[in-house]
Every structure is written in C-alpha cells, then in structure tokens.
Design an enzyme around this catalytic site. Structure first.
Site, PDB file in Angstrom:
ATOM      1  N   GLU A  42      38.554  35.438  41.899  1.00 17.94           N
ATOM      2  CA  GLU A  42      38.420  36.895  41.980  1.00 17.94           C
ATOM      3  C   GLU A  42      37.549  37.320  43.153  1.00 17.94           C
ATOM      4  O   GLU A  42      37.822  38.331  43.807  1.00 17.94           O
ATOM      5  CB  GLU A  42      37.862  37.456  40.671  1.00 17.94           C
ATOM      6  CG  GLU A  42      38.854  37.411  39.516  1.00 17.94           C
ATOM      7  CD  GLU A  42      40.131  38.193  39.806  1.00 17.94           C
ATOM      8  OE1 GLU A  42      40.119  39.081  40.678  1.00 17.94           O
ATOM      9  OE2 GLU A  42      41.154  37.899  39.165  1.00 17.94           O
ATOM     10  N   TYR A 124      35.470  46.126  39.005  1.00 19.29           N
ATOM     11  CA  TYR A 124      36.761  45.439  38.998  1.00 19.29           C
ATOM     12  C   TYR A 124      36.613  43.976  38.585  1.00 19.29           C
ATOM     13  O   TYR A 124      37.284  43.492  37.666  1.00 19.29           O
ATOM     14  CB  TYR A 124      37.447  45.513  40.378  1.00 19.29           C
ATOM     15  CG  TYR A 124      38.513  44.463  40.487  1.00 19.29           C
ATOM     16  CD1 TYR A 124      39.767  44.666  39.934  1.00 19.29           C
ATOM     17  CD2 TYR A 124      38.227  43.205  41.032  1.00 19.29           C
ATOM     18  CE1 TYR A 124      40.725  43.675  39.936  1.00 19.29           C
ATOM     19  CE2 TYR A 124      39.178  42.195  41.034  1.00 19.29           C
ATOM     20  CZ  TYR A 124      40.415  42.434  40.492  1.00 19.29           C
ATOM     21  OH  TYR A 124      41.351  41.447  40.474  1.00 19.29           O
ATOM     22  N   ASP A 142      42.389  48.094  40.716  1.00 21.24           N
ATOM     23  CA  ASP A 142      42.265  47.711  42.125  1.00 21.24           C
ATOM     24  C   ASP A 142      43.243  48.590  42.905  1.00 21.24           C
ATOM     25  O   ASP A 142      43.813  49.530  42.355  1.00 21.24           O
ATOM     26  CB  ASP A 142      42.572  46.223  42.301  1.00 21.24           C
ATOM     27  CG  ASP A 142      44.060  45.934  42.182  1.00 21.24           C
ATOM     28  OD1 ASP A 142      44.749  46.693  41.461  1.00 21.24           O
ATOM     29  OD2 ASP A 142      44.533  44.976  42.802  1.00 21.24           O
ATOM     30  N   CYS A 191      55.929  47.490  43.618  1.00 18.90           N
ATOM     31  CA  CYS A 191      55.465  48.861  43.898  1.00 18.90           C
ATOM     32  C   CYS A 191      54.630  48.838  45.185  1.00 18.90           C
ATOM     33  O   CYS A 191      53.436  49.121  45.188  1.00 18.90           O
ATOM     34  CB  CYS A 191      54.640  49.373  42.710  1.00 18.90           C
ATOM     35  SG  CYS A 191      54.347  51.158  42.736  1.00 18.90           S
TER      36      CYS A 191
END
Length: 321
Positions: A42, A124, A142, A191
DNA sequence: GAAACGTGGCT
DNA sequence: TAGCCAAGTTT
C-alpha cells in the site's frame, strides 16, 4: 443514485464482487494475507502505478521480509531498495514506523484507527490495510474510487458527493478488502479517466453519466537545464551525496552536478521530470570534481541513487534494470 | 487547503 | 512532442 436502497446495495455489491472475482489481476500482494506485506504494497502504491511497483515489491520483501528486518536495517539500505520508485519520504516513514513498533514491542495494529497513528499511513492506507489484512469494514477512497463515484453520481450531483460517506455506505461488510480492491480495480481497468470502457462495466445500471471526469488543473510546470559529469576510470565512477538538508531527495547519491555547462557538445541529452520541473539533462565526460567519491559501479547500485542518476547510468550501460 | 514530493509509461 | 496521470501523505 448514491442513496441506494438496501436491496439495490446488495445487488451492487454482488455485481461488483462477481466482476472482481472474474477479472482481478493476479498481483503479488494479492497472494498473501501477511499484514506487513499488505502494508508495504500500500505504501509503494501511493501515487505509483501497479506496473512500476511489482518488481520493487518483490525485491524489497526479499531484503526486508518482516517488520523486524526492516526496523533493523540502515535507512540508506532501505532507500537503496526504494531507489527509482520516487517519493522517498515513504520509505523513511515506513522504516520509522517499523522501528516504532519494534521499540514498543508491538505487533501491527489491527484497526484503521490505530494504523492511522503510524507515520506515512493516512486515511486511505489505514483503511486499505485494515480491510484487506484484518477484514475491518473500512471503506477506502483513492483517485479511482472518487472517479467511479463521481461518474455514478452524474453531472448534477457530482460536486456534492461525500466520497468517504458514500463508499462506507456501499461497502460489503463480509468482504471489505475485496470490495475496496474491486472499486479500485474497476477504476484502474474499466472506469478509466479517458475513454472509459462503459460497455464492460458491471455497474453501468447504477451509473449516472459517462462524461469525462474533470480533474483539478495540475500545478504549472517549470523547465530547467542541468549538466552532470561522468568521471572515473575502469569500474569506478564519481558520485556525490545530496545535502542531508535538501528539500528534494535529501542524502541521496547522484552524479556530480556541473555548475557551469561546457561549450562542447555533451555525450548525450535526455529529459527527466522531477515533481513540477521538467529537466533537460546534459551529460559530459570529465574529471571527478572535488567532494566527489569514487565508487565501484557494482557498489553504486547498492546506494540510494536518485532515479535520474539510475537513468543516466543505465543509458551508459553501467547499470542494469 | 494548497503545495511539495519522483518517476515512467502512455497518448 | 508535451502533457497527463498513478492504490496519498505531510507540512
């Protein structure tokens, strides 16, 4: 659309997770439940593309397989393994956080609230680790999730979407980690910012628009020309260390910088961007300047070199990868 | 809240 | 080519 009824929410989750199960990319950090490894992934993924992270992730974990190994390592060694990935503060803070945990004889915090207290972990990342590694139903927001939600909201409502609240209402509490990753995966592969593949979108029945997603105007860019010198005999090459107090990449190593550019033509020229500055980089061969250190090329690759220096050394075939 | 923080790949 | 953009956090 963003205020879905409960029945619609479960259909939404089913559709999204079904799509994710069938289309998820096979990424190295998806083959583990080790919270430390999830954590490393991450941090590396912050503002950094998946493709750029994969090899760094593998090498980093080989060198620092657990919190203890990371906490014990020199900062310079940790940075050397981060060299070229950018945003080096991430590596310093990751190591600092590991040291905090070791000093307190603590294991990794298991909740987003506790994770948030560690350096380098913001809202996040705390939710990502807690949901993926510990199944806490904490929604993530995010850039991908924002874009998906804006598009779903439609033009009229796009400006008033509370991303965190909306994502939290939608999250699947049985599979929170997968739900979060599915939303991001959808944003990253379907997307898309430009030319979204709406035909392939599992959420199209909930989508309010397929228009372009407007983003904030990026900061104005500057341009600048810099010169570096390649100096050394045989396997040796001259390097200098950036000041520990430098704002940009403090303490990292690079080729000696030329303050006055020679009149004759450089060995080669390349372009390189650092944050908001676009550099035209010219490289000359020359004598090692005062203050530089001779290093074996093989040793140099173990130093925290700047990405630009790596690029130049690669161009000279003095460095692999 | 804006600005700073790195880099490379894609269009 | 030049610009855009990527699983954010810190100051």
């Amino acid at each position: 659309m963003l205020a879905l009824k409960n029945s619609s929410k479960s259909a939404f989750r089913r559709r999204l997770l079904g799509w994710y199960d069938a289309n998820r990319r096979n990424l190295p950090w998806r083959q583990t439940r080790d919270p430390y490894k999830i954590w490393v992934s991450e941090i590396m993924l912050q503002q950094t593309r998946v493709a750029a992270v994969i090899e760094y992730y593998k090498r980093f974990l080989k060198a620092f397989p657990n919190i203890n190994a990371l906490a014990r390592a020199d900062e310079e060694t940790v940075l050397a393994h981060w060299s070229g990935l950018g945003y080096y503060r991430r590596a310093r803070m990751l190591r600092a956080a590991a040291q905090q945990l070791e000093a307190a004889k603590r294991e990794m915090p298991r909740t987003a609230g506790e994770l948030l207290e560690l350096p380098g972990i913001g809202r996040y990342t705390a939710a990502a680790i807690a949901s993926i590694a510990f199944r806490e139903p904490a929604a993530v927001v995010d850039g991908n999730v924002e874009r998906v939600l804006v598009r779903m909201a439609g033009e009229n409502e796009a400006d008033s979407v509370d991303f965190w609240t909306t994502a939290q209402e939608l999250i699947d509490t049985d599979r929170p980690g997968d739900f979060n990753q599915a939303m991001m995966e959808l944003g990253a592969t379907v997307c898309l910012p430009k030319n979204p593949a709406c035909g392939a979108c599992p959420l199209k029945q909930w989508c309010g628009t397929r228009g372009e997603h407007k983003t904030a105007k990026p900061a104005a860019r500057k341009t600048s020309t810099v010169g570096y010198v390649v100096a050394g005999h045989g396997p040796k090459i001259a390097l200098t260390q950036r000041p520990k107090t430098a704002r940009l990449m403090p303490g990292m190593w690079e080729l000696p910088l030329l303050h006055r550019l020679p009149r004759h033509a450089p060995l080669f020229t390349l372009r390189h961007s650092v944050t908001t500055t676009d550099y035209v980089v010219k490289v000359w061969r020359g004598r090692p300047p005062k203050g530089s250190v001779q290093s074996n090329v093989a040793q140099a690759s173990k130093l925290p070199l700047t990405g630009l220096t790596r690029k130049i050394l690669r161009r000279l075939s003095l460095l692999r990868d």
